[in-house]
Design an enzyme around this catalytic site. Structure first.
Site, PDB file in Angstrom:
ATOM      1  N   ASP A  54       0.569  -1.204  -0.020  1.00 19.18           N
ATOM      2  CA  ASP A  54       0.007   0.008   0.257  1.00 19.18           C
ATOM      3  C   ASP A  54       0.816   1.210  -0.029  1.00 19.18           C
ATOM      4  O   ASP A  54       2.036   1.154   0.110  1.00 19.18           O
ATOM      5  CB  ASP A  54      -0.982   0.066   1.216  1.00 19.18           C
ATOM      6  CG  ASP A  54      -0.367  -0.315   2.425  1.00 19.18           C
ATOM      7  OD1 ASP A  54       0.943  -0.350   2.494  1.00 19.18           O
ATOM      8  OD2 ASP A  54      -0.948  -0.928   3.400  1.00 19.18           O
ATOM      9  N   ASP A 112      -7.634  -2.769  14.435  1.00 21.53           N
ATOM     10  CA  ASP A 112      -8.819  -3.279  14.001  1.00 21.53           C
ATOM     11  C   ASP A 112      -9.045  -4.366  13.060  1.00 21.53           C
ATOM     12  O   ASP A 112     -10.277  -4.472  12.418  1.00 21.53           O
ATOM     13  CB  ASP A 112      -9.443  -1.779  13.365  1.00 21.53           C
ATOM     14  CG  ASP A 112      -8.538  -1.486  11.974  1.00 21.53           C
ATOM     15  OD1 ASP A 112      -7.929  -2.056  11.577  1.00 21.53           O
ATOM     16  OD2 ASP A 112      -9.233  -0.409  11.255  1.00 21.53           O
ATOM     17  N   HIS A 155      -7.283  -4.698  10.434  1.00 29.20           N
ATOM     18  CA  HIS A 155      -7.021  -4.735   8.930  1.00 29.20           C
ATOM     19  C   HIS A 155      -5.675  -5.377   8.390  1.00 29.20           C
ATOM     20  O   HIS A 155      -4.822  -5.559   9.189  1.00 29.20           O
ATOM     21  CB  HIS A 155      -7.065  -3.110   8.390  1.00 29.20           C
ATOM     22  CG  HIS A 155      -5.759  -2.359   8.985  1.00 29.20           C
ATOM     23  ND1 HIS A 155      -5.697  -1.211   9.182  1.00 29.20           N
ATOM     24  CD2 HIS A 155      -4.493  -2.638   9.042  1.00 29.20           C
ATOM     25  CE1 HIS A 155      -4.734  -0.589   9.805  1.00 29.20           C
ATOM     26  NE2 HIS A 155      -3.864  -1.630   9.483  1.00 29.20           N
TER      27      HIS A 155
HETATM   28  P1  PGA Z   1       1.906  -1.243  12.584  1.00 35.98           P
HETATM   29  O1  PGA Z   1       0.657  -1.223  11.692  1.00 35.98           O
HETATM   30  O2  PGA Z   1       2.914  -2.690  12.401  1.00 35.98           O
HETATM   31  O3  PGA Z   1       2.404   0.083  12.701  1.00 35.98           O
HETATM   32  O4  PGA Z   1       1.339  -1.815  13.962  1.00 35.98           O
HETATM   33  C1  PGA Z   1       0.365  -2.869  11.353  1.00 35.98           C
HETATM   34  C2  PGA Z   1      -0.661  -2.624  10.185  1.00 35.98           C
HETATM   35  O5  PGA Z   1      -1.277  -1.239  10.302  1.00 35.98           O
HETATM   36  O6  PGA Z   1      -0.813  -3.420   9.317  1.00 35.98           O
END
Ligand code: PGA
Length: 261
Positions: free
Chosen positions: A67, A136, A138
């Site tokens: 992304d 959450d 995702h």
């Molecule tokens: P993070 O994010 O590694 O910064 O906790 C994980 C994600 O959003 O996939």
């Protein structure tokens, strides 16, 4: 789904790095799907070490990132393009033309997204997709209620994700509202998924993804549909899973030909 629980993020990341190194040695032209955020940092550090100290060769590897933020140039320090260069690409030998990220500045997002899908296909598909998990649930930036069949497209971030990622920007207002992300369908097409989860703030999402019902409300639960998923996590991320004894038992009793350390 195989759940590998280690004492801490560094040990889990080393095990994940060994698994990836095995793939690269077996298939030097492997196609890797890459993730950003805090989670994969110890993994990238270990891959860099393996390249510098053990000669792990990335010259045949092709990469596709999950992304990118819409509106950020590759030079923006919070862009995922910048993140990848400063945390991995500058330190290993992946030729630049084999590196792919969505372009946050594209003038035609739908056309760019379908082109990105075509490039993945042309490269032979993704052999191994590295994933983090949002608090959450995702994966990539597929927020809750994303279609389980979704492909690369624009998404609007939830307020929670914007808050979670504000630390990479000077203020929460600066976090873009939109991103380009591979879809859940794109992720599920990869041959292997490797999910990393560290820290207690991932525990609820991880337990739901691994042991809860399959639902669009928890995008990571879609991984239950995938035939080869390896989850590398620490004790705190696993603390809400009910079957941890079984996961440890499975890991301790792997046939030798399946083992990785
Ligand atoms: P993070 O994010 O590694 O910064 O906790 C994980 C994600 O959003 O996939």
């Amino acid at each position: 789904m195989e759940i590998v629980i280690k004492d801490n993020a560094d040990t889990a990341s080393r095990t994940a790095a060994n698994y990836i190194a095995q793939l690269i040695r077996r298939k030097p032209n492997a196609v890797l799907g890459l993730a950003t955020g805090r989670t994969p940092l110890p993994l990238y550090r270990e891959l860099i070490r393996m390249h510098q100290e053990e000669g792990l060769d990335f010259s045949g590897v092709t990469t596709f990132n999950l992304d990118e933020y819409v509106g950020l140039s590759p030079e923006h320090p919070a862009s995922y393009n910048y993140f990848m260069r400063t945390n991995l690409f500058d330190y290993v030998n992946i030729p630049e033309e084999q590196v792919h990220l969505p372009d946050g500045l594209t003038s035609d997002i739908p056309a760019h997204c379908s082109e990105y899908e075509k490039k993945i296909e042309k490269a032979g598909g993704i052999d191994l997709q590295i994933l983090g998990i949002g608090s959450d649930g995702h994966i990539g930036f597929n927020e809750p209620m994303s279609s389980l069949a979704s492909r690369t497209r624009i998404k609007t971030l939830t307020r929670d994700t914007i808050k979670d990622n504000a630390c990479f920007f000077s203020s929460v207002e600066e976090v873009p509202r939109h991103v380009i992300t591979m879809g859940i369908g794109t992720i599920l097409d990869s041959r292997t998924c490797l999910l990393l989860a560290f820290g207690e703030n991932k525990a609820e999402a991880l337990a739901g993804a691994v042991e809860g019902p399959l639902m669009a409300a928890l995008p990571a639960s879609s991984l239950q549909l995938h035939p080869v998923v390896k989850v590398f996590c620490d004790e705190s991320a696993a603390c809400q899973c009910r079957q941890t004894d079984y996961y440890r038992w499975v890991y301790d009793n792997k046939p030798q030909w399946q083992q990785f350390e």
